[in-house]
Write a protein that holds these residues in place. Sequence first.
Motif, PDB file in Angstrom:
ATOM      1  N   TYR A  47       0.972  -1.666   0.297  1.00  9.90           N
ATOM      2  CA  TYR A  47       0.272   0.350   0.182  1.00  9.90           C
ATOM      3  C   TYR A  47       0.843   1.646   0.117  1.00  9.90           C
ATOM      4  CZ  TYR A  47      -3.604  -3.381   1.353  1.00  9.90           C
ATOM      5  OH  TYR A  47      -4.780  -4.328   1.210  1.00  9.90           O
ATOM      6  N   LEU A 154      -8.390  -0.593  -1.974  1.00  5.52           N
ATOM      7  CA  LEU A 154      -9.190  -1.847  -1.722  1.00  5.52           C
ATOM      8  C   LEU A 154      -9.911  -2.606  -3.157  1.00  5.52           C
ATOM      9  CD1 LEU A 154     -10.658  -3.743   0.487  1.00  5.52           C
ATOM     10  CD2 LEU A 154     -12.389  -2.081   0.955  1.00  5.52           C
ATOM     11  N   ALA A 211       0.068 -10.509   6.984  1.00  4.52           N
ATOM     12  CA  ALA A 211      -0.693  -8.885   6.798  1.00  4.52           C
ATOM     13  C   ALA A 211      -2.124  -9.320   6.730  1.00  4.52           C
ATOM     14  CB  ALA A 211      -1.185  -8.803   5.502  1.00  4.52           C
ATOM     15  N   GLY A 212      -3.060  -9.260   8.287  1.00  8.33           N
ATOM     16  CA  GLY A 212      -4.442  -9.682   8.445  1.00  8.33           C
ATOM     17  C   GLY A 212      -5.210  -8.389   8.530  1.00  8.33           C
ATOM     18  N   TYR A 213      -6.719  -8.341   8.425  1.00  9.16           N
ATOM     19  CA  TYR A 213      -7.103  -7.685   8.218  1.00  9.16           C
ATOM     20  C   TYR A 213      -8.644  -8.383   9.260  1.00  9.16           C
ATOM     21  CZ  TYR A 213      -5.469  -6.695   3.214  1.00  9.16           C
ATOM     22  OH  TYR A 213      -4.374  -6.081   3.282  1.00  9.16           O
ATOM     23  N   LYS A 215     -12.450  -7.206  11.927  1.00 14.93           N
ATOM     24  CA  LYS A 215     -13.652  -6.950  11.450  1.00 14.93           C
ATOM     25  C   LYS A 215     -13.911  -5.182  10.948  1.00 14.93           C
ATOM     26  CE  LYS A 215     -18.740  -7.185  12.956  1.00 14.93           C
ATOM     27  NZ  LYS A 215     -19.213  -7.880  14.579  1.00 14.93           N
ATOM     28  N   PRO A 216     -14.489  -4.736  10.184  1.00 15.50           N
ATOM     29  CA  PRO A 216     -14.671  -3.523   9.690  1.00 15.50           C
ATOM     30  C   PRO A 216     -15.589  -2.952  11.013  1.00 15.50           C
ATOM     31  CG  PRO A 216     -14.961  -4.733   7.613  1.00 15.50           C
ATOM     32  CD  PRO A 216     -15.127  -5.769   9.033  1.00 15.50           C
ATOM     33  N   LEU A 232     -15.931  -5.611   0.435  1.00 14.55           N
ATOM     34  CA  LEU A 232     -15.254  -5.465   1.899  1.00 14.55           C
ATOM     35  C   LEU A 232     -15.624  -6.949   2.452  1.00 14.55           C
ATOM     36  CD1 LEU A 232     -14.002  -3.526   3.692  1.00 14.55           C
ATOM     37  CD2 LEU A 232     -15.432  -2.466   4.107  1.00 14.55           C
ATOM     38  N   TRP A 235     -13.578  -9.210   1.351  1.00 12.72           N
ATOM     39  CA  TRP A 235     -11.588  -8.519   1.247  1.00 12.72           C
ATOM     40  C   TRP A 235     -11.035  -9.010   3.117  1.00 12.72           C
ATOM     41  CZ3 TRP A 235      -7.665  -7.426  -1.863  1.00 12.72           C
ATOM     42  CH2 TRP A 235      -7.085  -7.007  -1.597  1.00 12.72           C
ATOM     43  N   SER A 236     -12.617  -8.958   3.891  1.00 13.27           N
ATOM     44  CA  SER A 236     -11.909  -8.967   5.277  1.00 13.27           C
ATOM     45  C   SER A 236     -12.585 -10.370   6.240  1.00 13.27           C
ATOM     46  CB  SER A 236     -12.822  -8.042   6.370  1.00 13.27           C
ATOM     47  OG  SER A 236     -14.315  -8.162   6.105  1.00 13.27           O
TER      48      SER A 236
END
Length: 237
Positions: A47, A154, A211-213, A215-216, A232, A235-236
């Motif tokens: 990014y 994204l 790398a991790g994502y 909860k939005p 999204l 993605w998450s």
Amino acid sequence: MPEADAVAAPHPIDIDYRPTDRTVPTRSKERARYDRELVHRVLDASYICHLGFVRDGAPVVLPTLYGRIGESLYVHGSTGSRPLRAAGARGAGEAAPGLPVCLTVTQVDGLVLARSAFHHSINYHSVVVHGVAHQVTDEAERRTALDAIVEHILPGRADDSRRANDKELAATSVVRLDLDEVSAKIRTGGPNDEPEDSGLPYWSGVVPVTAGYGKPLPADDLDPAIGLPGYLAEWSS
């Protein structure tokens, strides 16, 4: 991000980048790569880039977002930004000379812990781009570049947000750096301990970095009726 047609003149995609004096490292030459597909993969997986240039005789390095379209990278910022203005500076009747820059992207894959402090390292993939950045003045290209930067963060987001209006576009500067003088560098594997250190009573090995994502988290003022968009959620997950 999905590869799009380059706005600038396209380069052949079936050949590697050509090594130059600036892209051949003086140390660990065996780690250097010039494979076009690998370079694109590293650029698309990150990014943040670091944009280096010289201002008033001193080096400056700025972290910033970027986007890739084919064989061009785009960086944006305020029209008041001195380096971005320098990329389009020109004299009367002269073509814009652009701004000489060095752009780098790095992703860390692991912490390499050796028995000796000297041999500690990291596993990584990196890309270094040398060249001259030029200010983008064509409005269509600028809008396409800004979409690419948002999509780079994204995929799917550019169509799911309000695009820049005329006032915002007027306050935004975009520069393009073509992928001409490029190299990737990779370090993999375990620690390079000295043979005489193999019996020392210290843990040695690699700690993977991933790398991790999470909860939005919706904005405090978001209408509860607006659900999480599908791109999204995927993605998450």
